[in-house]
Design a protein around this motif. Sequence first.
Motif, PDB file in Angstrom:
ATOM      1  N   GLY A  18       5.105  36.665  16.494  1.00  0.00           N
ATOM      2  CA  GLY A  18       5.169  36.883  15.059  1.00  0.00           C
ATOM      3  C   GLY A  18       3.835  36.618  14.384  1.00  0.00           C
ATOM      4  N   LEU A  19       3.173  35.551  14.804  1.00  0.00           N
ATOM      5  CA  LEU A  19       1.883  35.179  14.225  1.00  0.00           C
ATOM      6  C   LEU A  19       0.819  36.223  14.555  1.00  0.00           C
ATOM      7  CD1 LEU A  19       0.394  31.596  14.401  1.00  0.00           C
ATOM      8  CD2 LEU A  19      -1.024  33.606  14.749  1.00  0.00           C
ATOM      9  N   ALA A  24       8.174  32.110  11.369  1.00  0.00           N
ATOM     10  CA  ALA A  24       7.422  32.011  10.120  1.00  0.00           C
ATOM     11  C   ALA A  24       8.074  31.000   9.183  1.00  0.00           C
ATOM     12  CB  ALA A  24       7.340  33.374   9.435  1.00  0.00           C
ATOM     13  N   THR A  25       7.271  30.132   8.580  1.00  0.00           N
ATOM     14  CA  THR A  25       7.770  29.185   7.596  1.00  0.00           C
ATOM     15  C   THR A  25       7.735  29.820   6.210  1.00  0.00           C
ATOM     16  OG1 THR A  25       5.630  28.195   6.991  1.00  0.00           O
ATOM     17  CG2 THR A  25       6.716  27.357   8.988  1.00  0.00           C
ATOM     18  N   GLU A  26       8.078  29.046   5.201  1.00  0.00           N
ATOM     19  CA  GLU A  26       8.056  29.530   3.825  1.00  0.00           C
ATOM     20  C   GLU A  26       6.640  29.640   3.283  1.00  0.00           C
ATOM     21  OE1 GLU A  26      10.527  26.719   1.846  1.00  0.00           O
ATOM     22  OE2 GLU A  26      12.414  27.637   2.513  1.00  0.00           O
ATOM     23  N   VAL A  35      11.716  21.639  10.162  1.00  0.00           N
ATOM     24  CA  VAL A  35      11.006  22.640   9.363  1.00  0.00           C
ATOM     25  C   VAL A  35      11.768  23.958   9.468  1.00  0.00           C
ATOM     26  CG1 VAL A  35       8.877  23.968   9.144  1.00  0.00           C
ATOM     27  CG2 VAL A  35       8.769  21.527   9.687  1.00  0.00           C
ATOM     28  N   LYS A  36      12.054  24.560   8.352  1.00  0.00           N
ATOM     29  CA  LYS A  36      12.812  25.806   8.324  1.00  0.00           C
ATOM     30  C   LYS A  36      11.907  26.989   8.668  1.00  0.00           C
ATOM     31  CE  LYS A  36      15.763  28.545   5.248  1.00  0.00           C
ATOM     32  NZ  LYS A  36      16.309  28.641   3.866  1.00  0.00           N
ATOM     33  N   VAL A  37      12.371  27.842   9.591  1.00  0.00           N
ATOM     34  CA  VAL A  37      11.619  29.039   9.977  1.00  0.00           C
ATOM     35  C   VAL A  37      12.564  30.229  10.087  1.00  0.00           C
ATOM     36  CG1 VAL A  37       9.829  27.777  11.236  1.00  0.00           C
ATOM     37  CG2 VAL A  37      11.893  28.517  12.447  1.00  0.00           C
ATOM     38  N   ASP A  38      11.968  31.446  10.112  1.00  0.00           N
ATOM     39  CA  ASP A  38      12.789  32.630  10.349  1.00  0.00           C
ATOM     40  C   ASP A  38      12.847  32.923  11.841  1.00  0.00           C
ATOM     41  OD1 ASP A  38      10.442  33.947  11.106  1.00  0.00           O
ATOM     42  OD2 ASP A  38      10.306  35.165   9.291  1.00  0.00           O
ATOM     43  N   PHE A  79       3.224  29.120  10.883  1.00  0.00           N
ATOM     44  CA  PHE A  79       4.364  29.344  11.767  1.00  0.00           C
ATOM     45  C   PHE A  79       4.706  28.015  12.449  1.00  0.00           C
ATOM     46  CE2 PHE A  79       2.800  33.446  10.882  1.00  0.00           C
ATOM     47  CZ  PHE A  79       3.771  34.386  11.191  1.00  0.00           C
ATOM     48  N   ALA A  80       5.925  27.909  12.961  1.00  0.00           N
ATOM     49  CA  ALA A  80       6.346  26.673  13.627  1.00  0.00           C
ATOM     50  C   ALA A  80       7.365  27.002  14.706  1.00  0.00           C
ATOM     51  CB  ALA A  80       6.939  25.692  12.616  1.00  0.00           C
ATOM     52  N   ALA A  81       7.432  26.129  15.709  1.00  0.00           N
ATOM     53  CA  ALA A  81       8.363  26.354  16.827  1.00  0.00           C
ATOM     54  C   ALA A  81       8.621  25.048  17.557  1.00  0.00           C
ATOM     55  CB  ALA A  81       7.781  27.389  17.795  1.00  0.00           C
TER      56      ALA A  81
END
Length: 315
Positions: free
Chosen positions: A296-297, A264-266, A257-260, A271-273
Amino acid sequence: MTKYDVIVIGGGAAGLSGALALVRFRRSVLVIDDGTPRNAPAEAVHNYLTRDGASPSEIYAIGRQEVIGYGGEVAEGTVIAARRDDDGFTVELADGTTYRSRRLLVTTGLTDVLPDVPGLAERWGKDVVHCPYCHGWEVQDQAIGVLATSPMAMHQVQLFRQLSDDVTLFLHTAPEPTEEQWEELAARGIAVVQGKVEQIAVEGDRITGVRLEGGTVIPRQALAVQTTVRARAGFLADLGLETTVIETNGVEVGTAVKVDAMGATEVPGVFAAGNVTNPMAQVMPSAAAGLMAAGGLNFDLITEETRLAVAARSS
């Protein structure tokens, strides 16, 4: 129905670390975990400062108690869907139970897909390993085999050569090494066996060798493999969040899953980690990523709360 500030999906290192930071920030948090962490087959976690050698179950049990001690909640179950509702998210479990939250933190990890060779799965996490940093010390000075399925095996075999003088590369389905790679293998004293591997020879609870097509058995005590990793994120489909293909040196190694930088996801609010975003992360960096995503969340929630407070004051 209770509406939480955050539902954390996945109770491994990343999820529990994130949940701990959030409950300490007075957020209402529910951790949902299905009890199948990626490292469950492993006897111990390594390279985790102050916890080296502890079992995964021990670390996660301590983590759950820490989260609960600050007022967080933990539930067992498998999330099969996550959907956006009017002002947040609804999460559905396999047994039909649903929970609601303002934000989601996805830390479900990944699944290792092993090469299709009989005997590998039964010894996975024991004397069939993948990471020299995670398990290398435990197989040092043994007769180690490296099962090659892609050019990435050339990197892996050199790492294991640091741990033993007796290392054999089984080319299996990998392409022929380049001239430069042949020279490097020879210089390091790494034996190379061509031909496909038929199965893993096992006696009792130990690997004894690698059987090639045709019946030849090469004695080995441990075998390193390359897995294809798949992010456990199918339940995010209704949110429009899809996984991306991860490549290393042009070779596909899996999905994530792409995150910054802050997790944060798109999809706003999700959010993901951990391994679901970074297949290479061990337990310690996964825990750190969970903490970062929680930060971040939490600030995302504060931003929303501030906006609402300003609007209420102005009305």
